[in-house]
Design an enzyme around this catalytic site. Structure first.
Site, mmCIF file in Angstrom:
data_model
loop_
_atom_site.group_PDB
_atom_site.id
_atom_site.type_symbol
_atom_site.label_atom_id
_atom_site.label_comp_id
_atom_site.label_asym_id
_atom_site.label_seq_id
_atom_site.Cartn_x
_atom_site.Cartn_y
_atom_site.Cartn_z
ATOM 1 N N HIS A 53 52.877 36.190 34.099
ATOM 2 C CA HIS A 53 52.260 36.444 32.855
ATOM 3 C C HIS A 53 50.655 35.944 32.826
ATOM 4 O O HIS A 53 50.197 35.429 33.657
ATOM 5 C CB HIS A 53 52.756 35.710 31.597
ATOM 6 C CG HIS A 53 52.679 34.284 31.626
ATOM 7 N ND1 HIS A 53 53.193 33.318 32.234
ATOM 8 C CD2 HIS A 53 52.077 33.345 30.613
ATOM 9 C CE1 HIS A 53 53.008 32.100 32.133
ATOM 10 N NE2 HIS A 53 52.271 32.013 31.013
ATOM 11 N N HIS A 55 48.428 33.960 31.181
ATOM 12 C CA HIS A 55 47.682 32.638 30.860
ATOM 13 C C HIS A 55 46.900 32.169 31.992
ATOM 14 O O HIS A 55 47.274 32.345 33.347
ATOM 15 C CB HIS A 55 48.855 31.771 30.145
ATOM 16 C CG HIS A 55 49.024 31.990 28.832
ATOM 17 N ND1 HIS A 55 50.521 31.687 28.596
ATOM 18 C CD2 HIS A 55 48.813 32.876 27.984
ATOM 19 C CE1 HIS A 55 50.551 31.856 27.219
ATOM 20 N NE2 HIS A 55 49.543 32.776 26.791
ATOM 21 N N ASP A 57 46.242 29.208 33.110
ATOM 22 C CA ASP A 57 46.796 28.212 34.013
ATOM 23 C C ASP A 57 47.811 28.997 35.022
ATOM 24 O O ASP A 57 48.346 28.398 36.082
ATOM 25 C CB ASP A 57 47.350 27.122 33.357
ATOM 26 C CG ASP A 57 48.553 27.485 32.387
ATOM 27 O OD1 ASP A 57 48.442 28.569 31.650
ATOM 28 O OD2 ASP A 57 49.568 26.830 32.461
ATOM 29 N N HIS A 58 47.866 30.176 35.045
ATOM 30 C CA HIS A 58 48.824 31.137 36.188
ATOM 31 C C HIS A 58 47.993 32.175 36.756
ATOM 32 O O HIS A 58 48.632 32.447 37.862
ATOM 33 C CB HIS A 58 49.997 31.787 35.209
ATOM 34 C CG HIS A 58 50.919 30.646 34.433
ATOM 35 N ND1 HIS A 58 52.256 30.500 34.787
ATOM 36 C CD2 HIS A 58 50.451 29.998 33.367
ATOM 37 C CE1 HIS A 58 52.839 29.799 34.054
ATOM 38 N NE2 HIS A 58 51.822 29.238 33.287
ATOM 39 N N HIS A 111 57.209 34.429 25.458
ATOM 40 C CA HIS A 111 56.198 33.271 25.403
ATOM 41 C C HIS A 111 54.877 34.357 25.328
ATOM 42 O O HIS A 111 53.877 33.900 24.716
ATOM 43 C CB HIS A 111 56.267 32.623 26.885
ATOM 44 C CG HIS A 111 55.098 31.756 27.186
ATOM 45 N ND1 HIS A 111 54.768 30.653 26.593
ATOM 46 C CD2 HIS A 111 54.156 31.827 28.274
ATOM 47 C CE1 HIS A 111 53.550 29.901 26.962
ATOM 48 N NE2 HIS A 111 53.339 30.914 27.943
ATOM 49 N N ASP A 130 56.568 30.432 32.306
ATOM 50 C CA ASP A 130 56.858 29.828 31.082
ATOM 51 C C ASP A 130 57.993 30.423 29.931
ATOM 52 O O ASP A 130 57.858 30.254 29.028
ATOM 53 C CB ASP A 130 55.411 29.669 30.562
ATOM 54 C CG ASP A 130 54.480 28.896 31.178
ATOM 55 O OD1 ASP A 130 54.734 28.191 32.061
ATOM 56 O OD2 ASP A 130 53.167 28.910 30.729
ATOM 57 N N HIS A 168 55.855 24.273 34.954
ATOM 58 C CA HIS A 168 55.512 23.232 34.529
ATOM 59 C C HIS A 168 56.712 21.918 34.608
ATOM 60 O O HIS A 168 57.824 22.098 34.612
ATOM 61 C CB HIS A 168 55.167 23.264 32.797
ATOM 62 C CG HIS A 168 54.101 24.065 32.559
ATOM 63 N ND1 HIS A 168 52.807 23.722 32.459
ATOM 64 C CD2 HIS A 168 54.069 25.464 32.347
ATOM 65 C CE1 HIS A 168 51.837 24.424 32.231
ATOM 66 N NE2 HIS A 168 52.678 25.685 32.014
HETATM 67 ZN ZN LIG Z 1 52.019 30.418 29.587
#
Ligand SMILES: [Zn+2]
Length: 257
Positions: A53, A55, A57-58, A111, A130, A168
């Site tokens: 996805h 985001h 942090d990905h 998410h 996530d 995570h």
């Molecule tokens: Zn995420």
């Protein structure tokens, strides 16, 4: 023979390197530096990037990795990630030659709107970003409870021994919430002790398994009558309808500490 390397990043992210001792595919490289260091340490060459996805942090490390390696980037068809060269969605199969890896794509919105997961059926590995966490699930930033319920249901029907490589290390906090929600579920306490011991030794609690999640994760267990009872008794719910139960669980978790 394939293996998965765990690459910690940021505060509590895990980036995954699937490799055959020579070539590697990286899942959700939010940061390039730890991936480049792991590639060098293990003498691996990057062959593909897989994104679940959009985001930061990905995906944040993708531009730097592409500067170093000219590789295909697989990512969700329903999200606009500029570096994606191969947009995929449910029903698509990905076949990499090096490393020799077959992945099925699952749509798991909730998410984010276009979130996907990658399932390696031969190895029994699920890379789900996530969506499903050890003991929990992702927050609903872009999707509805109905969507997340359907997404988790798709994952829950995978074989019990399927290993869940989520993104995570949230496990202890998730399981403390799970214990609050299902105080009578002894499997949660047992798991909490085991996972605490891993963390005390600096080990990851991930990957988990589908079987373990089905016995301890409230977001897969929201249809258990005891969970609705608990939500009602604690004032988090006024209606036993399953979608309302799931939504109330997610809501309670958002503010639980
Ligand atoms: Zn995420």
């Amino acid at each position: 023979m394939l293996n998965v390397l765990t690459v910690p990043a940021f505060q509590d992210n895990y980036l995954w390197l699937i490799h055959d001792d020579k070539h590697a595919a990286v899942v959700d490289p939010g940061d390039a530096a730890p991936i480049l260091a792991a590639l060098e340490e293990h003498r691996l060459s990057l062959a593909a990037i897989l994104l679940t996805h959009h985001h930061a942090d990905h995906v944040g490390g993708v531009p730097d990795l592409l500067r170093r390696y000219r590789v295909p980037v697989f990512g969700p068809r329903n999200e606009a990630i500029p570096q994606v060269t191969h947009a995929v969605s449910e029903g698509d199969a990905i076949r990499l030659d090096t490393p020799n890896l077959k992945l099925e794509v699952l749509d798991v919105p909730g998410h984010t709107r276009g979130h996907i997961a990658y399932f390696a059926s031969e190895q029994g590995w699920l890379f789900c970003g996530d969506t499903l966490f050890a003991g929990g699930c992702g927050r609903l930033f872009e999707g509805t409870p109905e969507q997340m319920i359907a997404s988790l249901a798709k994952l829950a029907v995978l074989p019990d021994k399927t290993q869940i490589f989520c993104a995570h290390e949230y496990t202890l906090a998730n399981l403390r919430f799970a214990r609050e929600v299902e105080p009578e579920n002894l499997a949660i306490n047992t798991r909490l002790q085991l996972e605490q011991a891993k963390r005390d030794q600096g080990q990851p609690t991930v990957p988990s398994t589908i079987g373990l999640e089905k016995s301890t994760n409230p977001f897969l267990r929201y249809r258990e009558p005891g969970i609705a009872d608990r939500l009602l008794a604690t004032g988090h719910l006024s209606d036993r309808e399953p979608i309302a139960v799931f939504a109330a669980l997610r809501q309670w978790k958002n503010s639980y500490r």
